[in-house]
Write a protein that holds these residues in place. Structure first.
Motif, PDB file in Angstrom:
ATOM      1  N   GLY A 162      22.966  40.066  51.236  1.00 13.50           N
ATOM      2  CA  GLY A 162      22.295  38.843  51.164  1.00 13.50           C
ATOM      3  C   GLY A 162      21.086  38.678  52.014  1.00 13.50           C
ATOM      4  N   LEU A 163      21.525  39.135  53.359  1.00 17.88           N
ATOM      5  CA  LEU A 163      20.475  39.155  54.239  1.00 17.88           C
ATOM      6  C   LEU A 163      19.010  39.778  53.845  1.00 17.88           C
ATOM      7  N   ALA A 164      19.560  41.098  53.222  1.00 17.42           N
ATOM      8  CA  ALA A 164      18.290  41.995  52.931  1.00 17.42           C
ATOM      9  C   ALA A 164      17.764  41.407  51.667  1.00 17.42           C
ATOM     10  N   ILE A 165      18.216  41.130  50.789  1.00 15.66           N
ATOM     11  CA  ILE A 165      17.529  40.112  49.574  1.00 15.66           C
ATOM     12  C   ILE A 165      16.771  38.968  49.847  1.00 15.66           C
ATOM     13  N   PHE A 166      17.253  38.488  50.876  1.00 13.10           N
ATOM     14  CA  PHE A 166      16.374  37.074  51.467  1.00 13.10           C
ATOM     15  C   PHE A 166      15.137  37.504  52.267  1.00 13.10           C
ATOM     16  N   LEU A 167      15.327  38.650  52.839  1.00 11.77           N
ATOM     17  CA  LEU A 167      14.055  39.278  53.701  1.00 11.77           C
ATOM     18  C   LEU A 167      13.244  39.657  52.593  1.00 11.77           C
ATOM     19  N   ILE A 168      13.736  40.330  51.487  1.00 12.29           N
ATOM     20  CA  ILE A 168      12.842  41.017  50.713  1.00 12.29           C
ATOM     21  C   ILE A 168      11.943  39.919  49.764  1.00 12.29           C
ATOM     22  N   LEU A 169      12.805  38.920  49.362  1.00 16.20           N
ATOM     23  CA  LEU A 169      11.829  37.845  48.768  1.00 16.20           C
ATOM     24  C   LEU A 169      10.991  36.860  49.885  1.00 16.20           C
ATOM     25  N   PHE A 170      11.444  36.655  50.967  1.00 20.03           N
ATOM     26  CA  PHE A 170      10.673  36.116  51.920  1.00 20.03           C
ATOM     27  C   PHE A 170       9.225  36.930  52.177  1.00 20.03           C
ATOM     28  N   SER A 171       9.510  38.069  52.298  1.00 19.00           N
ATOM     29  CA  SER A 171       8.277  39.031  52.466  1.00 19.00           C
ATOM     30  C   SER A 171       7.333  38.886  51.430  1.00 19.00           C
TER      31      SER A 171
END
Length: 305
Positions: A162-171
């Motif tokens: 979930g954190l990885a997906i969030f960071l990808i979307l945020f980026s």
């Protein structure tokens, strides 16, 4: 009688190099001599019982392969700036490791490698080193997350995904935002400038290196008489490497950080704490201390371009 400025500069450089080497060995000695969790008598007894010529040879072969793949990775990446030989890549990797041993998260390694190149290539060298270390970190996250899931820590695994997906979307949504002239979009563009063949080779070598040091860890557990299924043991090793790599530390504290995380996981599997501590210390000795000993020579004989 005036002193020669060139000779003064040479003396200052030699003193700095000597201080780096002395500092590296002092930190190694301090960790080994003052760690109260290590019972050296028990350790010596166990080594006498388990150590054979073949087992020592295999462990050293693992250590050699671990650093050799790192040397190949750096040789492959740095051809973007200029082609270098295996020997030159060895000097840069091992010398930088020595320089970075007592800096937070090995940051001195970045500066150490940059010194082997002209000043106008510094930013490129730092960026390439980031790529070199970054792929290894990504693999630790991927294999560590899989390991946590296999061990039953699925909530941790889902949280990491979930954190990885969030960071990808945020980026993605903030890629055009610039901070002091730098942006994620610019970073992606610089990464894409490196030929795909170099990226693919870097990933392949990083996977080989990961398999080498994880199975060296596995081999040590077998050597110390730990009888656990392969999947359980290798998953625990993957989880330990991922979580320990995520914690800020110094290279000379690496075995203490990995040891404390390893005790948590392997303790739940019924492995004695002192065995876990000794294995973590041996891994640190084989993969950090021995390369630093060789790297010290390269630091002392280093000549700035």
């Amino acid at each position: 009688m005036t002193s020669n400025p060139k000779n003064q500069k040479k003396n200052h450089i030699y003193i700095i190099k000597l201080l780096i080497v002395i500092g590296a060995f002092y930190f190694i000695y301090d960790r080994l001599a003052n760690d109260k969790t290590l019972d050296w008598g028990k350790f010596g007894q166990l080594v006498e019982e388990k150590a054979t010529f073949i087992s020592i040879f295999i462990l050293l072969l693992f250590s050699f392969a671990n650093r050799y793949f790192e040397i190949l990775k750096w040789q492959n990446l740095v051809k973007v700036i200029e082609p270098i030989s295996i020997g030159e890549s060895s000097k840069q990797v091992l010398g930088a490791l020595t320089a970075g041993i007592f800096t937070p998260n090995g940051l001195g390694e970045y500066a150490g490698k940059a010194l082997f190149f002209s000043k106008n290539e510094t930013k490129k060298v730092i960026f390439l080193n980031l790529i070199c270390n970054g792929i290894q970190m990504i693999l630790s996250v991927v294999f560590g997350t899989i390991g946590l899931f296999i061990l039953g820590y699925w909530k941790w695994s889902l949280a990491i995904i979930g954190l990885a997906i969030f960071l990808i979307l945020f980026s993605f949504f903030t890629k055009k935002i610039k901070i002091k002239g730098h942006s994620i979009e610019k970073l992606i563009h610089k990464t894409n400038e490196i030929p795909k063949a170099i990226h693919n080779k870097n990933i392949g070598l990083a996977i080989c290196r990961y398999l080498v040091f994880s199975h060296q860890y596995y081999f040590l557990f077998l050597l110390f008489g730990v009888d656990l299924p392969y999947v359980t043991l290798i998953s625990s090793i993957a989880a330990v490497y991922f979580l320990a790599s995520s914690l800020p530390s110094f290279q000379f504290l690496d075995f203490a950080v990995k040891g404390s995380v390893a005790i948590f996981f392997f303790g739940k599997l019924g492995v004695n704490d002192w065995i876990v501590v000794f294995i973590s210390t041996l891994m640190w000795f084989l993969n950090v201390v021995l390369p630093v000993v060789i790297g010290s020579y390269f630091v002392l004989t280093f000549k700035k371009k």
